[in-house]
Design a protein around this motif. Structure first.
Motif, PDB file in Angstrom:
ATOM      1  N   LYS A  29       9.064   0.671  -8.425  1.00 57.15           N
ATOM      2  CA  LYS A  29       9.910  -0.514  -8.263  1.00 57.15           C
ATOM      3  C   LYS A  29       9.551  -1.255  -6.978  1.00 57.15           C
ATOM      4  O   LYS A  29       9.468  -2.483  -6.957  1.00 57.15           O
ATOM      5  CB  LYS A  29      11.391  -0.123  -8.242  1.00 57.15           C
ATOM      6  N   ASP A  30       9.343  -0.499  -5.896  1.00 57.13           N
ATOM      7  CA  ASP A  30       8.976  -1.123  -4.621  1.00 57.13           C
ATOM      8  C   ASP A  30       7.622  -1.825  -4.727  1.00 57.13           C
ATOM      9  O   ASP A  30       7.452  -2.952  -4.253  1.00 57.13           O
ATOM     10  CB  ASP A  30       8.935  -0.077  -3.499  1.00 57.13           C
ATOM     11  N   THR A  43       7.997  -5.026  -6.685  1.00 58.58           N
ATOM     12  CA  THR A  43       8.599  -6.083  -5.872  1.00 58.58           C
ATOM     13  C   THR A  43       7.557  -6.697  -4.941  1.00 58.58           C
ATOM     14  O   THR A  43       7.475  -7.921  -4.807  1.00 58.58           O
ATOM     15  CB  THR A  43       9.781  -5.521  -5.053  1.00 58.58           C
ATOM     16  N   GLU A  63       5.192  -8.850  -6.989  1.00 59.41           N
ATOM     17  CA  GLU A  63       5.833 -10.108  -7.380  1.00 59.41           C
ATOM     18  C   GLU A  63       5.833 -11.091  -6.222  1.00 59.41           C
ATOM     19  O   GLU A  63       5.594 -12.291  -6.417  1.00 59.41           O
ATOM     20  CB  GLU A  63       7.259  -9.846  -7.875  1.00 59.41           C
ATOM     21  N   GLU A  64       6.098 -10.604  -5.003  1.00 55.91           N
ATOM     22  CA  GLU A  64       6.074 -11.473  -3.821  1.00 55.91           C
ATOM     23  C   GLU A  64       4.666 -12.032  -3.584  1.00 55.91           C
ATOM     24  O   GLU A  64       4.509 -13.205  -3.270  1.00 55.91           O
ATOM     25  CB  GLU A  64       6.566 -10.714  -2.578  1.00 55.91           C
TER      26      GLU A  64
END
Length: 165
Positions: free
Chosen positions: A97-98, A101, A104-105
């Motif tokens: 998940k990290d 994220t 995605e950034e």
């Protein structure tokens, strides 16, 4: 199912406690989770033994190993509150998940940069096109014999300019 002897019940409880200790240390079987289902499988008991039972009159009574299931869940909760990760799959899910994220950034930043570069490219192309048209206009004007004066370089009187030692 008939009643089990006190000796058999004691052996089952010891097996459940041993399985609890293994699972809470993170020693999970392949495909297992840190839950009551895996605990039951590891201890060799049915999962339903951890839950309350209904009597024929509708009242409930505790399951034969319900107290051990509650102890397992209490210890698991304490470990989680302390920050320990008992189930490596949960840690892997959190890492993924990290990472997701972060990716995605990066994609958002790259998309913004790409948009800015496309705008710059469009601006540069329009300037080049305008310059090309101006050059063509000036060439056409020069070829038509317009008011273009050709300048000849001036010759200096002395052969040197500046100090040449």
């Amino acid at each position: 199912m008939g009643r089990i002897s006190e000796e058999a019940r004691s052996r089952k409880e010891e097996a459940i406690r041993a399985a609890t200790d293994r699972i809470l240390r993170g020693e999970l079987p392949p495909g297992g989770k840190c839950d009551l289902s895996t605990l039951a499988t590891e201890a060799g008991v049915t999962r339903t033994a951890f839950y309350p039972k209904k009597n024929r009159d509708g009242t409930t009574r505790p399951g034969p190993y319900q107290h051990l299931a509650e102890e397992f869940e209490r210890r698991l909760k304490l470990l989680q509150e302390a920050g320990a990760v008992v189930d490596p799959r949960i840690a892997q899910i959190q890492r993924l998940k990290d990472t997701n994220t972060q990716l995605e950034e990066r994609i958002k930043k790259q998309n913004i940069e790409i948009d800015e570069l496309k705008e710059f490219q469009q601006l540069a192309l329009s300037r080049i096109a305008a310059q090309h048209l101006e050059i063509e206009r000036l060439r056409t004007e020069a070829a038509a014999g317009g008011k273009v004066t050709v300048l000849t370089p001036r010759r200096s009187v002395s052969g040197t300019i500046g100090t040449c030692n």
